[in-house]
Design a protein around this motif. Structure first.
Motif, short mmCIF file in Angstrom:
data_model
loop_
_atom_site.label_atom_id
_atom_site.label_comp_id
_atom_site.label_asym_id
_atom_site.label_seq_id
_atom_site.Cartn_x
_atom_site.Cartn_y
_atom_site.Cartn_z
N LYS A 1 0.86 -1.02 -0.60
CA LYS A 1 0.07 -0.10 0.14
C LYS A 1 1.00 1.49 0.19
CE LYS A 1 -3.96 -1.96 1.88
NZ LYS A 1 -4.42 -1.94 2.95
N LYS A 2 1.47 0.96 0.38
CA LYS A 2 3.11 2.36 0.56
C LYS A 2 3.26 2.63 -1.02
CE LYS A 2 4.92 1.07 5.03
NZ LYS A 2 5.66 0.77 5.76
N VAL A 3 3.85 1.49 -1.39
CA VAL A 3 3.98 1.75 -3.13
C VAL A 3 3.00 2.31 -4.08
CG1 VAL A 3 4.24 0.51 -5.16
CG2 VAL A 3 5.69 -0.39 -3.15
N PHE A 4 1.73 2.15 -3.76
CA PHE A 4 0.63 1.87 -4.11
C PHE A 4 0.09 3.88 -3.97
CE2 PHE A 4 -4.34 3.14 -3.53
CZ PHE A 4 -4.55 2.72 -5.54
N VAL A 5 0.70 4.22 -2.10
CA VAL A 5 0.68 5.63 -1.79
C VAL A 5 1.44 6.54 -2.79
CG1 VAL A 5 0.57 7.51 -0.26
CG2 VAL A 5 -0.85 5.70 -0.04
N ALA A 6 2.53 5.95 -3.26
CA ALA A 6 3.88 6.58 -3.73
C ALA A 6 3.14 6.79 -5.37
CB ALA A 6 4.75 5.93 -3.55
N GLY A 7 2.68 5.71 -5.92
CA GLY A 7 2.35 6.26 -7.06
C GLY A 7 1.05 6.94 -7.17
N LEU A 8 0.13 7.64 -6.25
CA LEU A 8 -0.87 8.62 -6.86
C LEU A 8 0.03 10.14 -6.10
CD1 LEU A 8 -3.60 6.51 -4.36
CD2 LEU A 8 -3.55 6.68 -6.81
N ALA A 9 0.92 9.69 -5.06
CA ALA A 9 1.30 11.22 -4.43
C ALA A 9 1.75 11.15 -5.77
CB ALA A 9 1.70 11.60 -3.42
N GLY A 10 2.43 10.14 -7.10
CA GLY A 10 3.17 11.03 -7.61
C GLY A 10 2.72 11.36 -9.23
N GLY A 11 1.27 11.33 -9.02
CA GLY A 11 0.36 11.71 -9.96
C GLY A 11 0.07 10.17 -10.80
N LEU A 12 0.46 9.50 -11.05
CA LEU A 12 -0.50 8.19 -10.97
C LEU A 12 -1.88 8.16 -11.09
CD1 LEU A 12 2.69 5.42 -10.76
CD2 LEU A 12 2.23 7.01 -12.68
N SER A 13 -2.04 7.54 -12.25
CA SER A 13 -3.93 7.15 -11.77
C SER A 13 -4.19 5.40 -10.69
CB SER A 13 -4.39 6.35 -13.32
OG SER A 13 -3.40 5.24 -13.82
N ALA A 14 -5.26 5.80 -10.48
CA ALA A 14 -5.32 4.26 -9.64
C ALA A 14 -4.78 2.73 -10.05
CB ALA A 14 -6.30 4.25 -8.81
N ARG A 15 -4.86 2.76 -11.29
CA ARG A 15 -4.64 1.84 -12.42
C ARG A 15 -3.04 1.51 -12.71
NH1 ARG A 15 -7.22 -1.80 -16.13
NH2 ARG A 15 -8.82 -0.64 -16.36
N ALA A 16 -2.20 2.89 -12.87
CA ALA A 16 -1.09 2.82 -12.76
C ALA A 16 -0.18 2.22 -11.55
CB ALA A 16 -0.69 4.19 -13.48
N ALA A 17 -0.86 2.79 -10.24
CA ALA A 17 -0.31 2.99 -8.63
C ALA A 17 -0.79 1.52 -8.28
CB ALA A 17 -1.17 4.25 -8.23
N GLY A 18 -1.18 1.10 -9.07
CA GLY A 18 -2.33 -0.41 -8.77
C GLY A 18 -0.72 -1.20 -9.11
N GLU A 19 -0.26 -0.96 -10.25
CA GLU A 19 0.46 -1.80 -11.03
C GLU A 19 1.65 -1.68 -10.42
OE1 GLU A 19 -0.22 -0.93 -15.69
OE2 GLU A 19 -2.13 -1.44 -15.72
#
Length: 90
Positions: free
Chosen positions: A33-51
């Motif tokens: 979930k930390k990687v997911f949050v990092a992706g979202l905070a970095g501007g990724l979509s939920a799909r890309a952050a999930g990947e």
């Protein structure tokens, strides 16, 4: 957007440090979930952050709606904006 605006490892390390020092009010979250949050905070979509985090799209959508994940995302988006604005203003 497929490429985050920040380094994932650095962002996850920042979340880890904040959890260890008690700088966060929300409960601790898993590494995935930390990687997911990092992706979202970095501007990724939920799909890309999930990947990036290694989870499926439906899980990513569920996490994106979770209040704890939102609290983390809001904190780190604000932190990212604050640091970025300092650099832009310099």
């Amino acid at each position: 957007m497929n490429k985050p605006l920040m380094n994932f490892d650095a962002q996850v390390a920042s979340i880890d440090a904040d959890e260890r020092t008690g700088a966060l009010d929300p409960p601790c979250i898993t590494s995935q979930k930390k990687v997911f949050v990092a992706g979202l905070a970095g501007g990724l979509s939920a799909r890309a952050a999930g990947e990036q985090a290694g989870c499926g799209y439906n899980t990513a959508l569920k996490w994106a709606r979770d209040d704890v994940i939102r609290a983390y995302r809001d904190k780190y988006e604000a932190e990212f904006e604050q640091h970025t604005m300092k650099r832009v203003a310099s």
